[in-house]
Structures are given as structure tokens and as C-alpha cells.
Design an enzyme around this catalytic site. Structure first.
Site, short mmCIF file in Angstrom:
data_model
loop_
_atom_site.label_atom_id
_atom_site.label_comp_id
_atom_site.label_asym_id
_atom_site.label_seq_id
_atom_site.Cartn_x
_atom_site.Cartn_y
_atom_site.Cartn_z
N ILE A 1 5.35 6.34 2.96
CA ILE A 1 5.63 6.78 4.31
C ILE A 1 6.62 7.94 4.19
O ILE A 1 7.36 8.04 3.21
CB ILE A 1 6.19 5.65 5.21
CG1 ILE A 1 7.42 4.99 4.60
CG2 ILE A 1 5.12 4.62 5.50
CD1 ILE A 1 8.03 3.90 5.49
N ASP A 2 6.60 8.83 5.16
CA ASP A 2 7.41 10.04 5.08
C ASP A 2 8.90 9.72 4.98
O ASP A 2 9.36 8.67 5.44
CB ASP A 2 7.17 10.93 6.30
CG ASP A 2 5.76 11.49 6.32
OD1 ASP A 2 5.13 11.56 5.25
OD2 ASP A 2 5.30 11.88 7.42
N LYS A 3 9.64 10.65 4.43
CA LYS A 3 11.08 10.52 4.28
C LYS A 3 11.76 10.09 5.57
O LYS A 3 12.58 9.17 5.58
CB LYS A 3 11.68 11.84 3.79
CG LYS A 3 13.19 11.88 3.77
CD LYS A 3 13.71 13.28 3.46
CE LYS A 3 15.22 13.34 3.59
NZ LYS A 3 15.74 14.72 3.40
#
EC number: 5.4.99.-
Length: 324
Positions: A158-160
Site C-alpha cells: 500500500i502507498d507510503k
């Protein structure tokens, strides 16, 4: 695209071509004259691959222009086809770091964490430490090696600046099982998001392929060029003034999928610095939380499902909107 005024459910569809086996871009008219190394570096900007590294790839023949090797300083022409075969990453030592993890579930095969906003999942150029992998190496040390030395245990990402549930595998058998479930679209992945605008429909589906944005290769976009099939289902949880709270369920898992699909239908995520509007909410990143994760246990085949509450910063934004 279905007419938005037809009913309380809508499906957004864009036809997709077959997935491509290698990275490939076609130079647009407004990109003509750009150096090859600069063009490719910008194409990998989201992964923070350096221009020096790209130049090494070009020297090694991993980057082709119209099927032929070229020099880094080669000036591109409109219509040139750039092909990149990304080399296998060099082995890198992952340093175990005592980074706090919010562990939701753990056994001998799988670990599920609730990732905080701002934490990168695995080491990459520009992020060699301080990642989920560094934390997992310190915590359990026994992670699968299927994804190589720089991404041990990592099955999905999942994105930062997206918070929420993430699963990792502790051995190769578990990794293979979880990866197969992802490929077969049997893993439950539900997100909570705050988007701009008031969606007129209670639920819907965005079925639109995602690839590199031809106008800005640091970003992704809905496109029929060099794209991959992507499907996101959504339902309205709450309407707040000029915002809508959504539950979104991923059928596929493309890079930035929810962020791109919501922008595509005209309702970008609040706080999204890349695909959204000017900063309007008090968040360091997009208002997106991976709230529910479900899968069959790789050893017992028992279905497990976990839920993580919305983080405090996002909950504060929702509370503020409700007070208006």
C-alpha cells in the site's frame, strides 16, 4: 461510460488491451528532443531510480529505442518506442530496525500489520531504511524470500501515505499461497476514503485500465496504451457537504489504483498530493485507509478477516466536516 443520471448504481468502463510483458512508452510530440536518459528517469520517478542508474541500464543495453541500443544523450523523436527491461536488483543487506509495528495477527506463516501513514513498505532507491521490511526483519526475521533480498515477505503493497492493513509471508509456501489468492482475486481488500464532491450514486464500479500517464510519466492514469486491467468497486458510506466518504473494494491491485480511478470519475481523494486538488484537509497525504483484509490461511485454508479502525488524523478530518 454509463450516464451518471440513470440510477443509484453506476459502472464506469473503459476497454483494456492485453497486459504487456515489458515496460514500453511511445514518445509524444511535446516530448520530442528530450534526452533518452532524462525521459526514462522521469518514467521511473515514482520509484526514485536515479539518473545515474538509468544511464547504467542504457549502457548495458537494457533500454532500447525502436528496438535498437542508443546512447544516454540520444535525442528522441515523436513516435519513438522506448522499451525497458528492468534488470534484477543487486542483492542488498536489509538492516533490522526497531521500528514500532501495530501487529493485528501473527502466526508461524503470516503476519498482518496496521501500517501507519508515512511508512514505506519496502526498501527502494531513496528509501533504504525505515521501512516495513526493516521493521519486520527486526521483529520476526523469518520472512519468505520469493520477492528477493530487498522485499522479503512482501506479498502486496500500500502507498507510503495510505494507512491500514498489510499482510506479509513468513515462508515461501505461505507467500506462494497468498500471491495465488491475490492473482485469483479472492483476497478481500476494502478501503475507506474521503473524496471531493458529492457522488450522486450510492454504489458503482470503475472498470478502466491503468498505465503511465503520457503527459507526466511520474504519474499513472486511465489509458488504453501500455495499460493493465483494473477494477474498483465503491459504495457511499456518508455524504459530508462537498465531500463523500466511500468504501472501496479492490478487484485488482494496480499501482495507485484507487487514487487514479477516483480522479478518473471526477472525485479525487481529499489530501492527495499527486492526483487530488489543492490541499483542503489537514492530512499529510491522501485520505485513504485499508480497513478490511481477508484471505484463506495458507496452511489451514481457514478464511481470516481483519479490520483496522480509521486512524486518528483521518477521523479528525471527518469529525470536522460533520461539524460544519
Amino acid at each position: 461510460m454509463t450516464d451518471l443520471n440513470e440510477s443509484t448504481e453506476v459502472e464506469y468502463i473503459m476497454e483494456n488491451e492485453e497486459d504487456n510483458a515489458s515496460l514500453e512508452w511511445v514518445v509524444e510530440v511535446d516530448e520530442a528532443g528530450e534526452r533518452l536518459d532524462k525521459y526514462v528517469t522521469e518514467s521511473f520517478a515514482d520509484s526514485a531510480v536515479s539518473r545515474t542508474q538509468i544511464q547504467e541500464w542504457i549502457k548495458s543495453g537494457a533500454v532500447l529505442v525502436n528496438g535498437t541500443e542508443a546512447k544516454a544523450k540520444h535525442r528522441l523523436e515523436a513516435g519513438d518506442v522506448i522499451t525497458v527491461e528492468v534488470p534484477e536488483p543487486e542483492p542488498a543487506e536489509i538492516i533490522a530496525e526497531p521500528i514500532p509495528l501495530n501487529i493485528v495477527y501473527e502466526d508461524e506463516d503470516v503476519i498482518v500489520i496496521n501500517k501507519q501513514r508515512g511508512l514505506v513498505v519496502h526498501p527502494a532507491p531513496g528509501h533504504h531504511s525505515g521501512t516495513v521490511v526493516n521493521a519486520l526483519m527486526y521483529h520476526c526475521q523469518d520472512l519468505s524470500g520469493i520477492n528477493g533480498s530487498i522485499r522479503p515477505g512482501i506479498v502486496h503493497r500500500i502507498d507510503k501515505d495510505t494507512s491500514g492493513l498489510l499482510m506479509a509471508a513468513k515462508n515461501d509456501a505461505a507467500h506462494a499461497s497468498l500471491s495465488a489468492q491475490l492473482k485469483e482475486h479472492t483476497v478481500t481488500r476494502k478501503y475507506i476514503a474521503l473524496v471531493h464532491g458529492n457522488l450522486p450514486h450510492d454504489r458503482g464500479t470503475v472498470d478502466a485500465p491503468i498505465g503511465r500517464d503520457s503527459r507526466d510519466r511520474k504519474m499513472f492514469a486511465v489509458t488504453d496504451k501500455n495499460s493493465k486491467h483494473a477494477v474498483t468497486h465503491f459504495s457511499v458510506i456518508e455524504r459530508l457537504d462537498d465531500y463523500t466518504v466511500l468504501e472501496l473494494q479492490l478487484e485488482t491491485g494496480r499501482t495507485h489504483q484507487i487514487r487514479v480511478h477516483m480522479k478518473y470519475i471526477g472525485h479525487p481523494l481529499a489530501g492527495d498530493p499527486m492526483y487530488g486538488r489543492s490541499k483542503t484537509v489537514a492530512l499529510n497525504g491522501q485520505a485513504l485507509h485499508a480497513a478490511i483484509l481477508g484471505f484463506n490461511h495458507p496452511r489451514t485454508n481457514e478464511y481470516l478477516e481483519f479490520e483496522a479502525p480509521i486512524p486518528e488524523d483521518m477521523e479528525n478530518v471527518l469529525h470536522s466536516l460533520r461539524q460544519r
